[in-house]
Design a protein around this motif. Structure first.
Motif, PDB file in Angstrom:
ATOM      1  N   THR A  92     -54.564  34.282   5.873  1.00  0.00           N
ATOM      2  CA  THR A  92     -55.369  35.459   5.534  1.00  0.00           C
ATOM      3  C   THR A  92     -56.700  35.025   4.931  1.00  0.00           C
ATOM      4  O   THR A  92     -56.888  33.864   4.544  1.00  0.00           O
ATOM      5  CB  THR A  92     -54.645  36.348   4.496  1.00  0.00           C
ATOM      6  OG1 THR A  92     -54.563  35.609   3.273  1.00  0.00           O
ATOM      7  CG2 THR A  92     -53.264  36.778   4.961  1.00  0.00           C
ATOM      8  N   VAL A  93     -57.605  36.002   4.824  1.00  0.00           N
ATOM      9  CA  VAL A  93     -58.910  35.756   4.215  1.00  0.00           C
ATOM     10  C   VAL A  93     -58.722  35.203   2.806  1.00  0.00           C
ATOM     11  O   VAL A  93     -59.320  34.197   2.422  1.00  0.00           O
ATOM     12  CB  VAL A  93     -59.723  37.076   4.202  1.00  0.00           C
ATOM     13  CG1 VAL A  93     -60.932  36.978   3.291  1.00  0.00           C
ATOM     14  CG2 VAL A  93     -60.137  37.438   5.635  1.00  0.00           C
TER      15      VAL A  93
ATOM     16  N   GLU B 149     -56.092  33.677   1.517  1.00  0.00           N
ATOM     17  CA  GLU B 149     -55.531  32.318   1.541  1.00  0.00           C
ATOM     18  C   GLU B 149     -56.592  31.284   1.902  1.00  0.00           C
ATOM     19  O   GLU B 149     -56.625  30.182   1.357  1.00  0.00           O
ATOM     20  CB  GLU B 149     -54.357  32.247   2.535  1.00  0.00           C
ATOM     21  CG  GLU B 149     -53.116  32.959   2.017  1.00  0.00           C
ATOM     22  CD  GLU B 149     -52.081  33.250   3.108  1.00  0.00           C
ATOM     23  OE1 GLU B 149     -50.957  33.606   2.747  1.00  0.00           O
ATOM     24  OE2 GLU B 149     -52.412  33.153   4.330  1.00  0.00           O
ATOM     25  N   ASN B 150     -57.485  31.644   2.849  1.00  0.00           N
ATOM     26  CA  ASN B 150     -58.580  30.746   3.200  1.00  0.00           C
ATOM     27  C   ASN B 150     -59.429  30.430   1.971  1.00  0.00           C
ATOM     28  O   ASN B 150     -59.787  29.275   1.725  1.00  0.00           O
ATOM     29  CB  ASN B 150     -59.473  31.374   4.282  1.00  0.00           C
ATOM     30  CG  ASN B 150     -59.061  30.971   5.690  1.00  0.00           C
ATOM     31  OD1 ASN B 150     -59.444  29.917   6.174  1.00  0.00           O
ATOM     32  ND2 ASN B 150     -58.262  31.822   6.332  1.00  0.00           N
TER      33      ASN B 150
ATOM     34  N   ARG C 190     -61.196  42.924   3.877  1.00  0.00           N
ATOM     35  CA  ARG C 190     -60.271  42.305   4.832  1.00  0.00           C
ATOM     36  C   ARG C 190     -59.427  41.198   4.236  1.00  0.00           C
ATOM     37  O   ARG C 190     -58.951  40.331   4.959  1.00  0.00           O
ATOM     38  CB  ARG C 190     -61.089  41.760   6.009  1.00  0.00           C
ATOM     39  CG  ARG C 190     -61.758  42.913   6.703  1.00  0.00           C
ATOM     40  CD  ARG C 190     -62.671  42.576   7.801  1.00  0.00           C
ATOM     41  NE  ARG C 190     -63.319  43.822   8.189  1.00  0.00           N
ATOM     42  CZ  ARG C 190     -63.223  44.374   9.361  1.00  0.00           C
ATOM     43  NH1 ARG C 190     -62.543  43.800  10.307  1.00  0.00           N
ATOM     44  NH2 ARG C 190     -63.823  45.518   9.618  1.00  0.00           N
ATOM     45  N   GLU C 191     -59.224  41.223   2.943  1.00  0.00           N
ATOM     46  CA  GLU C 191     -58.598  40.063   2.293  1.00  0.00           C
ATOM     47  C   GLU C 191     -57.202  39.740   2.819  1.00  0.00           C
ATOM     48  O   GLU C 191     -56.790  38.586   2.817  1.00  0.00           O
ATOM     49  CB  GLU C 191     -58.603  40.193   0.759  1.00  0.00           C
ATOM     50  CG  GLU C 191     -57.618  41.155   0.169  1.00  0.00           C
ATOM     51  CD  GLU C 191     -57.772  41.250  -1.355  1.00  0.00           C
ATOM     52  OE1 GLU C 191     -57.429  40.275  -2.031  1.00  0.00           O
ATOM     53  OE2 GLU C 191     -58.233  42.296  -1.847  1.00  0.00           O
ATOM     54  N   LYS C 192     -56.490  40.761   3.329  1.00  0.00           N
ATOM     55  CA  LYS C 192     -55.122  40.489   3.813  1.00  0.00           C
ATOM     56  C   LYS C 192     -55.076  40.218   5.315  1.00  0.00           C
ATOM     57  O   LYS C 192     -54.023  39.946   5.879  1.00  0.00           O
ATOM     58  CB  LYS C 192     -54.225  41.679   3.477  1.00  0.00           C
ATOM     59  CG  LYS C 192     -54.051  41.884   1.984  1.00  0.00           C
ATOM     60  CD  LYS C 192     -52.902  42.827   1.686  1.00  0.00           C
ATOM     61  CE  LYS C 192     -52.694  43.010   0.205  1.00  0.00           C
ATOM     62  NZ  LYS C 192     -53.778  43.782  -0.439  1.00  0.00           N
ATOM     63  N   GLN C 193     -56.241  40.330   5.949  1.00  0.00           N
ATOM     64  CA  GLN C 193     -56.297  40.141   7.401  1.00  0.00           C
ATOM     65  C   GLN C 193     -56.307  38.641   7.734  1.00  0.00           C
ATOM     66  O   GLN C 193     -56.839  37.836   6.966  1.00  0.00           O
ATOM     67  CB  GLN C 193     -57.606  40.779   7.872  1.00  0.00           C
ATOM     68  CG  GLN C 193     -57.550  41.341   9.267  1.00  0.00           C
ATOM     69  CD  GLN C 193     -58.798  42.171   9.551  1.00  0.00           C
ATOM     70  OE1 GLN C 193     -59.115  43.120   8.819  1.00  0.00           O
ATOM     71  NE2 GLN C 193     -59.509  41.815  10.592  1.00  0.00           N
ATOM     72  N   LEU C 194     -55.750  38.282   8.903  1.00  0.00           N
ATOM     73  CA  LEU C 194     -55.770  36.874   9.296  1.00  0.00           C
ATOM     74  C   LEU C 194     -57.189  36.458   9.663  1.00  0.00           C
ATOM     75  O   LEU C 194     -57.922  37.217  10.320  1.00  0.00           O
ATOM     76  CB  LEU C 194     -54.834  36.621  10.487  1.00  0.00           C
ATOM     77  CG  LEU C 194     -53.338  36.821  10.218  1.00  0.00           C
ATOM     78  CD1 LEU C 194     -52.531  36.475  11.476  1.00  0.00           C
ATOM     79  CD2 LEU C 194     -52.860  35.968   9.044  1.00  0.00           C
TER      80      LEU C 194
ATOM     81  N   THR D 110     -58.722  36.962  13.124  1.00  0.00           N
ATOM     82  CA  THR D 110     -59.004  38.301  13.662  1.00  0.00           C
ATOM     83  C   THR D 110     -60.393  38.796  13.242  1.00  0.00           C
ATOM     84  O   THR D 110     -60.813  39.874  13.643  1.00  0.00           O
ATOM     85  CB  THR D 110     -57.953  39.336  13.182  1.00  0.00           C
ATOM     86  OG1 THR D 110     -58.078  39.473  11.757  1.00  0.00           O
ATOM     87  CG2 THR D 110     -56.540  38.905  13.530  1.00  0.00           C
TER      88      THR D 110
END
Ligand code: ATP
Length: 234
Positions: free
Chosen positions: A92-93, A95-96, A126-130, A133
């Protein structure tokens, strides 16, 4: 802050960098210009420890750092945002961004994450988005934000505007300026030469592995040979 003296670097038998010397003053933005294959990425790899120069010297904050590994340089304050972004697509954003701070031992990481989300609201959204994406521009912002999470003193940006739409390119250059104004020194490799020189203080031109011109950015912007070869007429 960064002083490169006469480095030579090669891939196997193919010599790419030939006696490259350049300096980046603390607090500045410096641009390296050059055509495809001139050796810009190879210069960035040499500075960030991904490629060991065959000879020559790289000094960072007065210390000889030639031949150190990327993780050692990161700890000293040199962070690279590589060409093609290379964010972790399956993470995720958030985690990055956390990965960017993996080597830090201080207790400010959570507050720096908050600051990063304030500076890049789209990443907060978008913090939880991969990562994979996100759009190209958002991925570039994530790649830059991740590098800033390592608290670099010197940020190396390899072609940050590559493949992005003009409006997004303008955003990226604005962000680069803001990062610099908040105290980070920047070395930038760009094909988007005019825009890069406009935000930077000085520049170098690489041709087939050699520095062929250098100067203050406004001098380079008005140099007829540079205009002819790299800037095109407006
Ligand atoms: P570009 O904008 O195309 O990335 P560049 O100025 O960054 O150009 P480099 O990527 O540094 O150029 O490449 C310089 C030269 O080294 C080129 O001739 C390239 O073909 C060669 N080269 C780059 N990477 C390798 C590699 N891993 N192995 C062998 N040759 C390489």
């Amino acid at each position: 802050m960064l002083k490169i003296s006469g480095i030579n670097a090669s891939y196997g038998k193919i010599q790419v960098l030939k006696n490259v010397s350049l300096e980046v003053e603390e607090g500045s933005i410096v641009t390296i210009l050059g055509a495809n294959g001139a050796g810009k990425t190879t210069t960035m790899k040499s500075i960030s420890g991904l490629l060991k120069p065959n000879s020559g010297k790289i000094e960072f904050l007065g210390e000889d750092v030639t031949g150190l590994r990327p993780d050692q340089l990161l700890r000293k304050g040199v962070a690279l945002v590589p060409e093609g972004r290379q964010i972790l697509a399956g993470m995720t954003v958030l985690e990055n961004l956390e990965m960017g701070a993996y080597h830090r031992k201080d207790h400010d990481i959570a507050s720096d994450l908050n600051k990063m989300m304030e500076r890049f609201p789209i990443l907060k959204e978008r913090e939880k988005q991969l990562g994979g994406t996100l759009s190209g521009g958002q991925q570039q912002m994530l790649a830059i934000a991740r590098a800033i999470m390592s608290k670099p003193k010197l940020l190396l940006l390899d072609e940050p505007s590559m493949g992005l739409a003009p409006l997004v390119v303008a955003d990226i250059f604005k962000i680069i300026k803001e990062i610099n104004e908040s105290g980070t020194t920047v070395l930038l490799v760009e094909q988007n030469a005019r825009q890069a020189l406009k935000v930077s203080h000085s520049g170098y031109v690489l041709e087939t592995g050699k520095i062929v011109a250098e100067g203050k950015s406004d001098e380079l912007l008005n140099d007829s040979r540079i205009i002819e070869a790299y800037l095109g007429r407006k």
